[in-house]
Design an enzyme around this catalytic site. Sequence first.
Site, PDB file in Angstrom:
ATOM      1  N   CYS A  85       7.831  -5.036  -5.453  1.00  0.00           N
ATOM      2  CA  CYS A  85       6.407  -5.112  -5.114  1.00  0.00           C
ATOM      3  C   CYS A  85       5.674  -3.838  -5.546  1.00  0.00           C
ATOM      4  O   CYS A  85       5.646  -3.537  -6.731  1.00  0.00           O
ATOM      5  CB  CYS A  85       6.223  -5.430  -3.626  1.00  0.00           C
ATOM      6  SG  CYS A  85       4.573  -6.050  -3.236  1.00  0.00           S
ATOM      7  N   HIS A 190       9.239 -10.732  -3.749  1.00  0.00           N
ATOM      8  CA  HIS A 190      10.158 -10.114  -2.789  1.00  0.00           C
ATOM      9  C   HIS A 190      11.495 -10.846  -2.793  1.00  0.00           C
ATOM     10  O   HIS A 190      11.626 -11.869  -2.123  1.00  0.00           O
ATOM     11  CB  HIS A 190       9.546 -10.152  -1.389  1.00  0.00           C
ATOM     12  CG  HIS A 190       8.377  -9.242  -1.245  1.00  0.00           C
ATOM     13  ND1 HIS A 190       8.485  -7.961  -0.753  1.00  0.00           N
ATOM     14  CD2 HIS A 190       7.074  -9.402  -1.574  1.00  0.00           C
ATOM     15  CE1 HIS A 190       7.304  -7.378  -0.771  1.00  0.00           C
ATOM     16  NE2 HIS A 190       6.419  -8.232  -1.262  1.00  0.00           N
ATOM     17  N   GLU A 192      14.038 -10.101  -1.296  1.00  0.00           N
ATOM     18  CA  GLU A 192      14.601 -10.051   0.069  1.00  0.00           C
ATOM     19  C   GLU A 192      14.059 -11.151   0.966  1.00  0.00           C
ATOM     20  O   GLU A 192      14.586 -11.410   2.033  1.00  0.00           O
ATOM     21  CB  GLU A 192      14.351  -8.662   0.686  1.00  0.00           C
ATOM     22  CG  GLU A 192      12.938  -8.372   1.196  1.00  0.00           C
ATOM     23  CD  GLU A 192      11.948  -7.942   0.115  1.00  0.00           C
ATOM     24  OE1 GLU A 192      12.248  -8.102  -1.077  1.00  0.00           O
ATOM     25  OE2 GLU A 192      10.856  -7.452   0.480  1.00  0.00           O
TER      26      GLU A 192
END
Lengths: 208, 251
Positions: A85, A190, A192
Amino acid sequence: MNVTIVDYKSGNISSVINSFREVAKEKVNIEVTSNPNKIKSSDKIVLPGQGSFKSCVEALNNIDGLSDTLNEFTLINKKPLLGICVGLQMFADIGYEETETKGLGWISGKVSKIDNQDGKFKLPHIGWNEITIVKDSKIFKDIENNSHMYFVHSYEFVPNDKKVISATTDYSTKVVCSVEKENIFGTQFHPEKSDKSGLKIINNFISL
Amino acid sequence: MLKNRIIPCLDVKNGRVVKGINFVDLKDAGDPVEQAKIYSDGGADEICFLDITASNENRDTIYDVVKKTSKKCFVPLTVGGGVRSVEDINKLLNCGADKVSINTSAVENSKVVIDSSKKFGSQCIVVAIDAKKNGDKWEVFTHGGRNNSGIDALEYAEQMEKNGAGELLVTSMDRDGTQVGYDIDLMSKISSKVNIPVIASGGVGNLDHLVDGIKLGKASAVLAASIFHYGKHSVKEAKDYLDSKGIPVRI
């Protein structure tokens, strides 16, 4: 092997830590620190980033010796680094969020606001979008073209050299969402928070 | 192309799910972590916890729930209910929440939204608006729908965007719990007024309501609780249905 997640007080990094620990299991040690000495001795670095370009750059510069250490790690020692990001956005020379702010300058280019076509596209660009893989990237091993990834951002990285772009996503324009330049990797989305595909990207990075 | 999101919401009280999915293979039907995992494995685009713990001494239970969930679910997790201050937001984010939704305190103290979006970024600040129709306008309610602030919901939505909210979670109090569908008029008016994404909430009783929320209500995401409870519909069924109606979803 040691993978270090750089904790430079750039906002919420719990999800990054959780996902890397989930993927790493016992094979890889995941460190979370801003200590330059620990970063120097690690094998790989993850540079997260939340909030504005300006606040992230300022937070990074607030920690003594951190940006020098990152420069050395990435540009001289050429060890793998993954920016996520705003972590990716900071690769640029310059960012225009809030005010003009100098970035790390690792990949020449700028970070500017996504053109929302006079309100036709809502910002932030939030949610799941498909990525178009435009070149082979080591972190995309076993990732299918048009996989969904989770995005949250209003600004985009526009690199000068288009050859560094590894994936784009359609939102108003073709937004750059992944780059690879030698040992430098970055995702605007993202991983994650991108479920199984995201965890696979994390695994690919850890396994480099 | 950006996909519309389906967000199942779980009500959590004293660390336990109040209404939940009633699957036979669930080890513990009251465990929010297990329920969240079922949703995320089933394709939920995000998970939402609404903490409805009433007493202050049990408020810390939500932190533990968030911590455990964020180690098992790798889709975005939004947590709301009883969020009073920037410090509360900080604690939830540190436990692994990706977004925090703010309701009453956003009405009472505009600084909470302004300060927290500056500190953590707009991407993690969701302002929850509970709105009830009064004549030809909607008013914002606080304290779980008990107090009428008298504030016009459309003006409030615009103000919250200016204050730094990244998304708005709009609940129609007239529809909440009725299962007759979203208040489409409210959703589309707010969505047209602001340039940030709107999540529609309150009133879903069947899958067509989800379609209406997106097509007519112009919502970017649809939140629902009860239709996913007791196994009435799975998230996957909901997504397949939306897909069959031409709505872009992540499948």
